[in-house]
Design a protein around this motif. Structure first.
Motif, PDB file in Angstrom:
ATOM      1  N   GLN A   1     -15.873  22.076  51.975  1.00 59.14           N
ATOM      2  CA  GLN A   1     -14.648  21.671  51.283  1.00 59.14           C
ATOM      3  C   GLN A   1     -13.650  21.077  52.274  1.00 59.14           C
ATOM      4  OE1 GLN A   1     -13.412  25.262  49.319  1.00 59.14           O
ATOM      5  NE2 GLN A   1     -14.792  24.961  47.567  1.00 59.14           N
ATOM      6  N   PHE A   2     -13.534  21.681  53.432  1.00 58.06           N
ATOM      7  CA  PHE A   2     -12.615  21.177  54.450  1.00 58.06           C
ATOM      8  C   PHE A   2     -13.047  19.777  54.911  1.00 58.06           C
ATOM      9  CE2 PHE A   2     -11.614  20.619  58.971  1.00 58.06           C
ATOM     10  CZ  PHE A   2     -10.234  20.676  58.911  1.00 58.06           C
TER      11      PHE A   2
ATOM     12  N   GLN B   1     -19.479  26.931  52.349  1.00 54.10           N
ATOM     13  CA  GLN B   1     -18.808  26.215  51.266  1.00 54.10           C
ATOM     14  C   GLN B   1     -17.396  25.820  51.677  1.00 54.10           C
ATOM     15  OE1 GLN B   1     -18.522  28.411  47.633  1.00 54.10           O
ATOM     16  NE2 GLN B   1     -17.945  26.623  46.423  1.00 54.10           N
ATOM     17  N   ARG B   2     -16.666  26.728  52.346  1.00 53.51           N
ATOM     18  CA  ARG B   2     -15.296  26.412  52.787  1.00 53.51           C
ATOM     19  C   ARG B   2     -15.316  25.298  53.835  1.00 53.51           C
ATOM     20  NH1 ARG B   2     -14.009  32.441  53.073  1.00 53.51           N
ATOM     21  NH2 ARG B   2     -14.815  32.135  55.162  1.00 53.51           N
TER      22      ARG B   2
ATOM     23  N   ASP C   1     -20.300  31.561  51.554  1.00 53.23           N
ATOM     24  CA  ASP C   1     -18.897  31.232  51.283  1.00 53.23           C
ATOM     25  C   ASP C   1     -18.268  30.512  52.470  1.00 53.23           C
ATOM     26  OD1 ASP C   1     -19.078  33.631  52.780  1.00 53.23           O
ATOM     27  OD2 ASP C   1     -17.040  34.199  52.168  1.00 53.23           O
ATOM     28  N   VAL C   2     -18.682  30.841  53.680  1.00 54.08           N
ATOM     29  CA  VAL C   2     -18.152  30.154  54.872  1.00 54.08           C
ATOM     30  C   VAL C   2     -18.659  28.714  54.884  1.00 54.08           C
ATOM     31  CG1 VAL C   2     -18.168  30.104  57.399  1.00 54.08           C
ATOM     32  CG2 VAL C   2     -17.927  32.289  56.198  1.00 54.08           C
TER      33      VAL C   2
ATOM     34  N   SER D   1     -12.324  17.224  52.165  1.00 53.43           N
ATOM     35  CA  SER D   1     -10.901  16.915  52.016  1.00 53.43           C
ATOM     36  C   SER D   1     -10.429  16.010  53.168  1.00 53.43           C
ATOM     37  CB  SER D   1     -10.065  18.189  51.943  1.00 53.43           C
ATOM     38  OG  SER D   1     -10.125  18.881  53.173  1.00 53.43           O
TER      39      SER D   1
END
Length: 113
Positions: free
Chosen positions: A103-104, A99-100, A96-97, A107
């Protein structure tokens, strides 16, 4: 009289043959000079190629040595990393880290999904 005519004719024939032979020798000499110039030019091209090949071979040898140094360094670093007992190095990043973070990064790069 016949002898004089015969001798005169022989002199003319011999003179003609000598002229033809001298002319032929001159033509052959020109051909030989032309071939010699071609050989000299081809030898210069071969020498240029040999020089370029030697330069390329030296560059390849330098590159091979650089790759071998990098491979040795990589082996040393991998060994040091594997030998390390540091929990920070040996821990895995949770999915999950990761993936975040992805995503960052997306973006910020204008790659919004």
């Amino acid at each position: 009289m016949r002898i004089a005519i015969g001798l005169g004719l022989a002199v003319v024939v011999v003179s003609g043959l000598l002229y033809w032979q001298i002319k032929r020798n001159g033509e052959l000499s020109a051909v030989i000079d032309q071939h010699q110039a071609t050989i000299t030019q081809q030898n210069a091209i071969i020498q240029k190629e040999r020089t370029a090949t030697a330069k390329t071979n030296a560059q390849l040898a330098e590159s091979r040595q650089a790759v071998q140094r990098l491979q040795r360094n990589e082996q040393v670093f991998n060994h040091d990393l594997e030998a390390s007992a540091d929990p920070c190095i040996n821990s895995a990043i949770p999915a999950d880290v990761a993936q975040r973070v992805q995503q960052f990064r997306d973006s910020n790069n204008g790659n919004n999904p």
